[in-house]
Scaffold this motif. Structure first.
Motif, PDB file in Angstrom:
ATOM      1  N   ALA A   1       0.794  -1.358  -0.023  1.00  0.00           N
ATOM      2  CA  ALA A   1      -0.037  -0.101  -0.082  1.00  0.00           C
ATOM      3  C   ALA A   1       0.870   1.370   0.097  1.00  0.00           C
ATOM      4  N   ILE A   2       1.909   1.278   0.756  1.00  0.00           N
ATOM      5  CA  ILE A   2       2.680   2.429   0.866  1.00  0.00           C
ATOM      6  C   ILE A   2       3.535   2.597  -0.487  1.00  0.00           C
ATOM      7  N   LYS A   3       3.834   1.776  -0.827  1.00  0.00           N
ATOM      8  CA  LYS A   3       4.779   1.958  -2.237  1.00  0.00           C
ATOM      9  C   LYS A   3       3.948   2.134  -3.381  1.00  0.00           C
ATOM     10  N   LEU A   4       2.519   1.884  -3.308  1.00  0.00           N
ATOM     11  CA  LEU A   4       1.785   2.072  -4.316  1.00  0.00           C
ATOM     12  C   LEU A   4       1.134   3.727  -4.371  1.00  0.00           C
ATOM     13  N   LEU A   5       1.118   4.000  -2.887  1.00  0.00           N
ATOM     14  CA  LEU A   5       0.638   5.453  -2.907  1.00  0.00           C
ATOM     15  C   LEU A   5       1.737   6.120  -3.230  1.00  0.00           C
ATOM     16  N   ASN A   6       3.120   5.624  -2.876  1.00  0.00           N
ATOM     17  CA  ASN A   6       4.241   6.673  -3.513  1.00  0.00           C
ATOM     18  C   ASN A   6       4.387   6.445  -4.949  1.00  0.00           C
ATOM     19  N   LYS A   7       3.607   5.817  -5.739  1.00  0.00           N
ATOM     20  CA  LYS A   7       3.408   5.734  -7.029  1.00  0.00           C
ATOM     21  C   LYS A   7       2.452   6.557  -7.890  1.00  0.00           C
ATOM     22  N   GLY A   8       1.523   6.882  -6.864  1.00  0.00           N
ATOM     23  CA  GLY A   8       0.512   7.658  -7.408  1.00  0.00           C
ATOM     24  C   GLY A   8      -0.911   7.060  -7.419  1.00  0.00           C
ATOM     25  N   PHE A   9      -0.815   5.813  -6.980  1.00  0.00           N
ATOM     26  CA  PHE A   9      -2.153   4.915  -7.032  1.00  0.00           C
ATOM     27  C   PHE A   9      -3.069   5.165  -6.056  1.00  0.00           C
ATOM     28  N   GLN A  10      -4.339   5.135  -6.125  1.00  0.00           N
ATOM     29  CA  GLN A  10      -5.303   5.195  -5.078  1.00  0.00           C
ATOM     30  C   GLN A  10      -5.477   4.031  -4.308  1.00  0.00           C
ATOM     31  N   VAL A  11      -5.368   3.772  -3.093  1.00  0.00           N
ATOM     32  CA  VAL A  11      -5.343   2.573  -2.249  1.00  0.00           C
ATOM     33  C   VAL A  11      -6.211   2.275  -1.182  1.00  0.00           C
ATOM     34  N   THR A  12      -6.848   1.205  -1.399  1.00  0.00           N
ATOM     35  CA  THR A  12      -7.863   1.060  -0.172  1.00  0.00           C
ATOM     36  C   THR A  12      -7.321  -0.234   0.467  1.00  0.00           C
ATOM     37  N   VAL A  13      -7.192  -0.353   1.669  1.00  0.00           N
ATOM     38  CA  VAL A  13      -6.787  -1.615   2.410  1.00  0.00           C
ATOM     39  C   VAL A  13      -8.040  -2.035   3.168  1.00  0.00           C
ATOM     40  N   LEU A  14      -8.397  -3.486   2.798  1.00  0.00           N
ATOM     41  CA  LEU A  14      -9.402  -3.901   3.475  1.00  0.00           C
ATOM     42  C   LEU A  14      -8.916  -5.176   4.471  1.00  0.00           C
ATOM     43  N   GLU A  15      -9.057  -5.050   5.663  1.00  0.00           N
ATOM     44  CA  GLU A  15      -9.059  -5.946   6.583  1.00  0.00           C
ATOM     45  C   GLU A  15      -9.939  -6.498   7.325  1.00  0.00           C
ATOM     46  N   LYS A  16      -9.993  -7.869   7.463  1.00  0.00           N
ATOM     47  CA  LYS A  16     -10.751  -8.537   8.184  1.00  0.00           C
ATOM     48  C   LYS A  16     -10.978  -8.342   9.594  1.00  0.00           C
ATOM     49  N   ASN A  17      -9.952  -8.094  10.460  1.00  0.00           N
ATOM     50  CA  ASN A  17      -9.926  -8.109  11.691  1.00  0.00           C
ATOM     51  C   ASN A  17     -10.149  -6.617  12.198  1.00  0.00           C
ATOM     52  N   GLU A  18     -10.125  -6.505  13.689  1.00  0.00           N
ATOM     53  CA  GLU A  18     -10.561  -5.412  14.180  1.00  0.00           C
ATOM     54  C   GLU A  18      -9.282  -4.175  14.341  1.00  0.00           C
TER      55      GLU A  18
ATOM     56  N   PHE B   1      12.369  -0.768   6.621  1.00  0.00           N
ATOM     57  CA  PHE B   1      11.271   0.197   7.073  1.00  0.00           C
ATOM     58  C   PHE B   1      11.790   1.681   6.970  1.00  0.00           C
ATOM     59  N   ARG B   2      13.166   2.053   7.466  1.00  0.00           N
ATOM     60  CA  ARG B   2      13.585   3.267   7.173  1.00  0.00           C
ATOM     61  C   ARG B   2      13.316   3.717   5.703  1.00  0.00           C
ATOM     62  N   SER B   3      13.785   2.981   4.779  1.00  0.00           N
ATOM     63  CA  SER B   3      13.616   3.463   3.170  1.00  0.00           C
ATOM     64  C   SER B   3      12.193   3.538   2.852  1.00  0.00           C
TER      65      SER B   3
ATOM     66  N   GLU C   1      11.196   7.157   1.316  1.00  0.00           N
ATOM     67  CA  GLU C   1      11.042   7.377   0.076  1.00  0.00           C
ATOM     68  C   GLU C   1       9.576   7.854   0.095  1.00  0.00           C
ATOM     69  N   SER C   2       8.676   8.096   1.288  1.00  0.00           N
ATOM     70  CA  SER C   2       7.582   8.697   1.577  1.00  0.00           C
ATOM     71  C   SER C   2       7.915  10.131   2.166  1.00  0.00           C
ATOM     72  N   GLY C   3       8.921  10.487   1.949  1.00  0.00           N
ATOM     73  CA  GLY C   3       9.428  12.062   2.538  1.00  0.00           C
ATOM     74  C   GLY C   3       9.271  12.139   3.857  1.00  0.00           C
TER      75      GLY C   3
ATOM     76  N   GLU D   1      -1.569   9.324   5.974  1.00  0.00           N
ATOM     77  CA  GLU D   1      -0.816  10.556   5.567  1.00  0.00           C
ATOM     78  C   GLU D   1      -0.779  10.570   4.068  1.00  0.00           C
ATOM     79  N   LEU D   2      -0.549   9.523   3.389  1.00  0.00           N
ATOM     80  CA  LEU D   2      -0.320   9.526   2.040  1.00  0.00           C
ATOM     81  C   LEU D   2      -1.518   9.379   1.454  1.00  0.00           C
ATOM     82  N   GLY D   3      -2.753   9.572   2.001  1.00  0.00           N
ATOM     83  CA  GLY D   3      -3.892   9.501   1.350  1.00  0.00           C
ATOM     84  C   GLY D   3      -4.711   8.213   1.065  1.00  0.00           C
ATOM     85  N   GLY D   4      -4.139   7.099   1.815  1.00  0.00           N
ATOM     86  CA  GLY D   4      -4.616   5.911   1.521  1.00  0.00           C
ATOM     87  C   GLY D   4      -5.883   5.770   2.370  1.00  0.00           C
ATOM     88  N   GLU D   5      -6.621   4.568   2.340  1.00  0.00           N
ATOM     89  CA  GLU D   5      -7.977   4.400   3.173  1.00  0.00           C
ATOM     90  C   GLU D   5      -7.646   2.952   3.775  1.00  0.00           C
TER      91      GLU D   5
END
Ligand SMILES: Cc1cc2nc3c(=O)[nH]c(=O)nc-3n(C[C@H](O)[C@H](O)[C@H](O)COP(=O)(O)OP(=O)(O)OC[C@H]3O[C@@H](n4cnc5c(N)ncnc54)[C@H](O)[C@@H]3O)c2cc1C
Length: 495
Positions: A21-38, A67-69, A73-75, A236-240
């Motif tokens: 998700a982080i990598k794709l947001l940085n590449k300009g995609f619109q990203v939604t993460v769906l998680e089963k758990n709470e 993790f640092r990189s 790369e997300s500034g 912060e990168l605009g993902g959901e």
């Protein structure tokens, strides 16, 4: 006219999913993460109980640079989100006769080998030298490349041969050290990613080199703090991120995912889909079998799987300052026990375990004057005929009695909280196929090209990241899979 962003749904928020998700947001995609758990994090979930905070899964952070990189790369600067503390020794290892080895830097290992088996000193030095090229090729080069064609595999075959990839990890180590205790100390590493040292290839000896190069780290506040930081970064990168959103079906038309159905009945229609859910579950449960030529039910029934784990999260009203942050407690048998777990699929009377005591490094994990622990016992996955509803309570008593008798004096009378997690819980909480701890076993026949691919072999806009795909389990592995997957989507979006 503004160009519309391509949309991606990531199913699952394990470390692999969060990285994608982080990598794709940085590449300009619109990203939604769906998680089963709470909560996000997958196997790196957090259990909070009576003022104690337990990381339920990964506790050993080996390559903080990954993790640092991601943050860089997300500034952003990782240090502004979470503080990483070094842990030393890397592990204390207790043998069955209660003697110990504090496994750490080569210098400290050499000092202890001198005492235990001076004749193995040269062998150890040679082994480290011989692992270096394995690490350089296997980790630095191959772990971040996708293996999508037979050709990509053929290209590395001579190299694998040269690096003695045909030996099992245990055979490899045994060529260098003769002492049985040392053979265990230097060969157990594949277990950290779900592989039996007696069947996975020697390539996985690179794990000990990774530890030597990067050390072992602990995020203050626990691994959960690192997970939280990644979730915060996504937002912060605009993902959901949508919690309590189990995906129950992938609608396919002409080999493309055209709908991602959530349990609530809502259906999303992204351009690309990444599954970070268990790969076997993704294919066998979410996709109608007529679309799955390569990823058939048979493929996943026949595959070899990692072991499962039995865990007890517990806290005491007594401190144990003499313990270490990471301790491996070996039982009387090594090869035989692993055969029982991986091959015979039986629950043996004896066991080996890993004991985690984070409150030694970070008092925040337990109320004042208390200690927080977890103990992990490798056990067979759900292919075994074990009734965990009954066995869970029995094994808990056995393991806690053992700790009380040999390692944590007064444990039983100072125990204030405990909770178990069994292979059944891996299957229900994480939808892990056969309740494994680490998905497919990293054998030679299930590595690289032979592992389920990061770009689905069957569905054109589906990708897989996480432990069951290349390069495999463990945080460095699943983060690398997240990176590979994001790069593939970026390539395909621009093709
Ligand atoms: C007890 C334990 C200790 C470990 N210790 C270490 C360690 O110290 N160091 C290390 O490097 N590695 C360790 N590992 C391995 C490491 O934790 C895993 O390999 C890694 O976290 C797996 O990440 P993943 O990306 O594959 O996703 P997972 O963590 O498997 O997460 C997948 C996510 O998908 C979600 N999901 C599943 N199905 C659906 C669905 N249908 N819809 C929506 N969401 C869904 C799940 O709820 C889950 O959140 C450990 C593993 C375990 C179990």
């Amino acid at each position: 006219m503004m160009k519309q962003k391509k949309s991606v749904v990531v199913i699952g928020s394990g470390f692999g999913g969060l990285t994608t998700a982080i990598k794709l947001l940085n590449k300009g995609f619109q990203v939604t993460v769906l998680e089963k758990n709470e909560q996000i994090g997958g196997r790196a979930s957090v259990l909070e109980k009576n003022g104690f905070k337990f990381d339920m899964g990964p506790t050993v952070i080996t390559v903080p640079e990954i993790f640092r990189s991601l943050f860089e790369e997300s500034g952003k600067n990782l240090d502004n989100y979470v503080e990483l503390l070094p842990v030393y020794p890397f592990y204390r290892i207790y043998f069955d006769d209660k003697s110990k080895f504090d496994y750490g830097t080569p210098e400290d290992n050499i000092r202890q080998i001198k005492e235990l088996e001076p004749e193995d000193l040269n062998g150890y030095r040679r082994m480290l030298k011989d692992i270096e090229p394995i690490y350089k090729k296997g980790y630095l080069e191959l772990a971040t490349k996708p293996f999508l064609t037979v050709f990509s595999m053929l290209k590395i075959a001579p190299l694998l041969f040269k690096l003695k990839g045909y030996l099992t990890n245990y055979q490899f180590v045994s060529r260098y050290v003769q002492n049985n205790k040392l053979r265990q100390v230097f060969s157990f590493h594949p277990l950290l990613i779900g592989g039996n040292p007696f069947s996975v290839p020697s390539i996985y000896s690179l794990i000990q080199y990774i530890e030597k190069e990067y050390g072992i780290w602990y995020p203050r506040g626990g691994t959960g703090r690192l997970v939280k930081s990644m979730g915060q970064l996504i937002e912060e990168l605009g993902g959901e991120i949508k919690l309590n959103s189990e995906v129950v079906n992938l609608e396919i038309t002409d080999k493309r995912v055209t709908g991602v159905m959530i349990k609530s009945g809502e259906v999303l229609h992204p351009d690309f889909v990444v599954s970070n859910a268990d790969v076997a579950t993704t294919y066998t449960k979410l996709i109608d079998k007529r679309w799955r030529k390569k990823n058939s039910n048979k493929r996943y029934e026949k595959a070899k799987y990692s072991m499962s784990l039995f865990l007890i999260y517990f806290g005491t009203k007594k401190k144990y300052p003499e313990m270490k942050h990471h301790t491996i407690i070996l039982g009387p048998r090594y090869k035989g026990l692993l055969e029982d777990i991986f091959k015979k699929k039986i629950l043996a009377d004896d066991f080996s375990s890993y004991l985690h005591v984070p409150s030694l490094t970070d008092p925040e994990m337990a109320p004042k004057g208390h200690e927080a622990f977890y103990i992990l016992v490798p056990v067979p996955n759900l292919d075994a005929d074990i009734n965990w509803k009954e066995m869970g309570a029995k094994l808990k008593t056995k393991v806690l009695n053992f700790l009380d008798e040999f390692y944590l004096e007064g444990l039983l009378e100072n125990l204030v909280v405990d909770e178990i997690f069994t292979p059944n819980d891996f299957a229900t909480r994480y939808q892990s196929y056969k309740g494994t701890g680490f998905s497919l076993e990293p054998t030679m026949r299930q590595s690289a090209y032979f592992r389920p691919h990061n770009r689905s072999e069957d569905i054109t806009n589906l990708y897989i990241s996480g432990a069951g795909t290349h390069p495999g389990a463990g945080l460095p592995g699943v983060v690398a899979s997240g990176e590979i997957t994001a790069n593939l989507i970026d390539e395909d979006a621009h093709a």
